[in-house]
Write a protein that holds these residues in place. Structure first.
Motif, PDB file in Angstrom:
ATOM      1  N   ASP A 282       0.791  -1.128  -0.147  1.00 43.40           N
ATOM      2  CA  ASP A 282       0.159  -0.057   0.158  1.00 43.40           C
ATOM      3  C   ASP A 282       0.783   1.070  -0.192  1.00 43.40           C
ATOM      4  N   THR A 283       2.069   1.211  -0.108  1.00 42.75           N
ATOM      5  CA  THR A 283       3.065   2.153   0.142  1.00 42.75           C
ATOM      6  C   THR A 283       3.767   2.338  -1.371  1.00 42.75           C
ATOM      7  N   PRO A 284       3.643   3.640  -2.042  1.00 43.72           N
ATOM      8  CA  PRO A 284       4.407   3.750  -3.536  1.00 43.72           C
ATOM      9  C   PRO A 284       5.788   3.675  -3.345  1.00 43.72           C
ATOM     10  N   GLY A 285       6.439   3.523  -4.243  1.00 45.56           N
ATOM     11  CA  GLY A 285       7.948   3.995  -4.369  1.00 45.56           C
ATOM     12  C   GLY A 285       8.204   5.271  -4.485  1.00 45.56           C
ATOM     13  N   PRO A 286       9.525   5.741  -4.517  1.00 46.93           N
ATOM     14  CA  PRO A 286      10.665   4.934  -5.002  1.00 46.93           C
ATOM     15  C   PRO A 286      10.783   3.977  -3.791  1.00 46.93           C
ATOM     16  N   THR A 287      11.982   3.072  -3.911  1.00 46.02           N
ATOM     17  CA  THR A 287      12.747   2.315  -2.969  1.00 46.02           C
ATOM     18  C   THR A 287      14.162   2.515  -2.797  1.00 46.02           C
ATOM     19  N   ALA A 288      14.735   2.556  -1.605  1.00 47.32           N
ATOM     20  CA  ALA A 288      16.065   2.740  -1.542  1.00 47.32           C
ATOM     21  C   ALA A 288      16.761   1.823  -0.391  1.00 47.32           C
ATOM     22  N   PRO A 289      17.964   1.703  -0.548  1.00 43.11           N
ATOM     23  CA  PRO A 289      18.816   0.980   0.436  1.00 43.11           C
ATOM     24  C   PRO A 289      18.543   1.689   2.047  1.00 43.11           C
ATOM     25  N   ASP A 290      18.366   0.851   2.944  1.00 45.33           N
ATOM     26  CA  ASP A 290      18.266   1.375   4.480  1.00 45.33           C
ATOM     27  C   ASP A 290      19.511   1.216   5.021  1.00 45.33           C
ATOM     28  N   PHE A 291      20.172   2.464   4.778  1.00 47.54           N
ATOM     29  CA  PHE A 291      21.747   2.268   5.352  1.00 47.54           C
ATOM     30  C   PHE A 291      21.931   2.327   6.827  1.00 47.54           C
ATOM     31  N   ASP A 292      20.764   2.652   7.411  1.00 49.86           N
ATOM     32  CA  ASP A 292      20.879   2.433   9.183  1.00 49.86           C
ATOM     33  C   ASP A 292      20.593   1.239   9.544  1.00 49.86           C
ATOM     34  N   ALA A 293      20.087   0.114   8.655  1.00 51.90           N
ATOM     35  CA  ALA A 293      20.025  -1.119   8.937  1.00 51.90           C
ATOM     36  C   ALA A 293      21.440  -1.985   9.007  1.00 51.90           C
ATOM     37  N   PRO A 294      21.342  -3.006   9.927  1.00 52.31           N
ATOM     38  CA  PRO A 294      22.797  -3.646  10.261  1.00 52.31           C
ATOM     39  C   PRO A 294      23.113  -4.689   9.017  1.00 52.31           C
ATOM     40  N   GLU A 295      22.089  -4.998   8.036  1.00 51.60           N
ATOM     41  CA  GLU A 295      22.266  -5.772   7.047  1.00 51.60           C
ATOM     42  C   GLU A 295      21.703  -5.162   5.858  1.00 51.60           C
ATOM     43  N   LEU A 296      21.816  -5.679   4.713  1.00 52.74           N
ATOM     44  CA  LEU A 296      21.010  -4.989   3.461  1.00 52.74           C
ATOM     45  C   LEU A 296      19.749  -5.061   3.545  1.00 52.74           C
ATOM     46  N   ARG A 297      18.869  -3.943   3.691  1.00 49.91           N
ATOM     47  CA  ARG A 297      17.555  -4.049   3.676  1.00 49.91           C
ATOM     48  C   ARG A 297      17.218  -2.849   2.896  1.00 49.91           C
ATOM     49  N   PHE A 298      15.749  -2.775   2.387  1.00 51.26           N
ATOM     50  CA  PHE A 298      15.507  -1.811   1.606  1.00 51.26           C
ATOM     51  C   PHE A 298      14.187  -1.104   2.243  1.00 51.26           C
ATOM     52  N   ARG A 299      13.853   0.127   1.898  1.00 49.77           N
ATOM     53  CA  ARG A 299      12.808   0.890   2.502  1.00 49.77           C
ATOM     54  C   ARG A 299      12.001   1.582   1.499  1.00 49.77           C
ATOM     55  N   ALA A 300      10.809   1.918   1.692  1.00 47.40           N
ATOM     56  CA  ALA A 300       9.817   2.571   0.757  1.00 47.40           C
ATOM     57  C   ALA A 300       9.989   4.115   0.925  1.00 47.40           C
TER      58      ALA A 300
END
Length: 388
Positions: A282-300
């Motif tokens: 239910d959330t549009p993009g864009p998508t970007a890497p979440d650089f605050d996460a300890p491992e590679l994750r993405f955020r909307a």
């Protein structure tokens, strides 16, 4: 000392590629033809279409030893965990019979924050499979799905001939990174490869990481590729890239399907909507890497309230794909629709969550492949022998 026989690497041996480019070293398999590669400026697409997902060498031989000289290009993402070397998988008479990796090759480094890239050249290397059983057998070597692989030379200790035509149907599939197999464990365990094995078909995998963006050149390439079965899995990267609004999406889908039908007017054609991805339901993009996460994750980065302005979410895309295919099916009985959540839905997400919020892991690939095989190739499915 082994008396090696060198066999030319040409389309009789290399399967699953739409083009073989002659290079200074050997041949480079491509999954989009040369004319299409001239029509896009995107460096990422140039990289992923040359990563040989679904591409394999297929031949018949009595050889007990096989060597393949290769020049891989390995991709490294700054800020992400190091990836293991790609896997070359050996099948003998259709059965898994060995795995190998090489440490040589070029290294292509991508800065995920800026998009900047740099490539460091490296040496060729050799993949070896030995102690194969004597006697005539069908051999396949599947190339790493996420490493560009220039093929330098194929050597065996007995003559090689192209694998015989077993009369298997050809399945042409297009999708994004999940179809590409970017997070699968090996080239034969991407979900399309698993489904193809269960369905008893020859796979041409046009899963293109970061893409499947309804590009007209991809539609024309598919139009011109002989195939008995076609599937199209689209949606997630249109949201990830925030590429278009609903006004542009709907006619683009129609246009893509129109182009496919120019070359394949009655071929079974399955449109598959995105699997469940809570990040973008239910959330549009864009998508970007979440650089605050300890491992590679993405955020909307989008705002859910923007849906009223035509911003795409996965629910919007599924509803529109269902509507479009239902409308067209009245005049096209060989067009079918599959809701991607039947391949991976809420219960699957609870059991096998998406590690980076976008991509399934190896177990997720296996589940999606098994489900697709059941729903598409199984009794009553659109790809069942004799029709659904």
């Amino acid at each position: 000392m082994t008396d090696w026989i060198t066999t030319p690497l040409d389309p009789r041996i290399v399967r699953g590629a739409l083009d073989l480019e002659r290079t200074a070293h050997g041949v480079l398999p491509h999954r989009l033809p040369a004319w299409a590669r001239k029509q896009f400026p995107d460096a990422y697409l140039r990289m992923v279409e040359a990563q040989p997902s679904g591409v394999r060498l297929a031949f018949r031989t009595r050889a007990t030893a096989v060597e393949l000289d290769v020049l891989p290009t390995k991709t490294v993402y700054q800020g992400a965990p190091a990836q293991p070397d790609g896997v070359y998988e050996l099948l003998v008479d259709g059965r898994p019979s060995g795995r190998a990796s090489v440490s040589g090759g070029n290294v292509h480094t991508v800065d995920m924050a800026t998009g900047a890239t740099v490539t460091r050249p490296g040496p060729t290397d050799t993949v070896r499979f030995t102690d194969l059983a004597d006697g005539a057998k069908d051999v396949e070597i599947w190339l790493p799905q996420t490493e560009i692989t220039e093929l330098i030379a194929l050597r065996t200790d007995a003559p090689v001939e192209p694998a015989p035509d077993r009369g298997r149907r050809v399945w042409l599939h297009h999708g994004s990174s999940i179809s590409h197999g970017s997070t699968a464990g090996s080239p034969t365990t991407t979900w399309p490869a698993l489904a193809a094995a269960r369905g008893g078909v020859e796979l041409i995998n046009l899963g293109l990481g970061g893409n499947a963006l309804l590009d007209p050149f991809t539609a024309r390439a598919m139009r011109d590729t002989p195939a008995d079965l076609i599937s199209l899995k689209i949606g997630i990267n249109l949201v990830n890239a925030d590429l278009m609004r609903l006004r542009g999406f709907s006619p683009a889908v129609h246009g893509f399907l129109d182009t496919l039908r120019e070359g394949h007017p009655t071929t079974p054609l399955l449109v598959v909507s995105p699997i469940l991805c809570p990040l973008h339901e239910d959330t549009p993009g864009p998508t970007a890497p979440d650089f605050d996460a300890p491992e590679l994750r993405f955020r909307a980065l989008g705002d859910p309230s923007d849906r009223s302005g035509g911003r795409l979410t996965l629910r919007v895309i599924r509803d529109e794909l269902s509507r479009i295919t239902g409308q067209r099916a009245a005049d096209d009985p060989n067009l079918h629709y599959l809701d991607g959540r039947s391949l991976y839905g809420e219960a699957d997400f609870r059991q096998l969550p998406l590690p980076d919020r976008l991509h399934p892991d190896a177990a997720g690939h296996r589940r999606i492949g098994e489900r697709f095989a059941e729903r598409a190739f199984g009794a009553g499915g659109p790809f069942a022998v004799g029709g659904g």
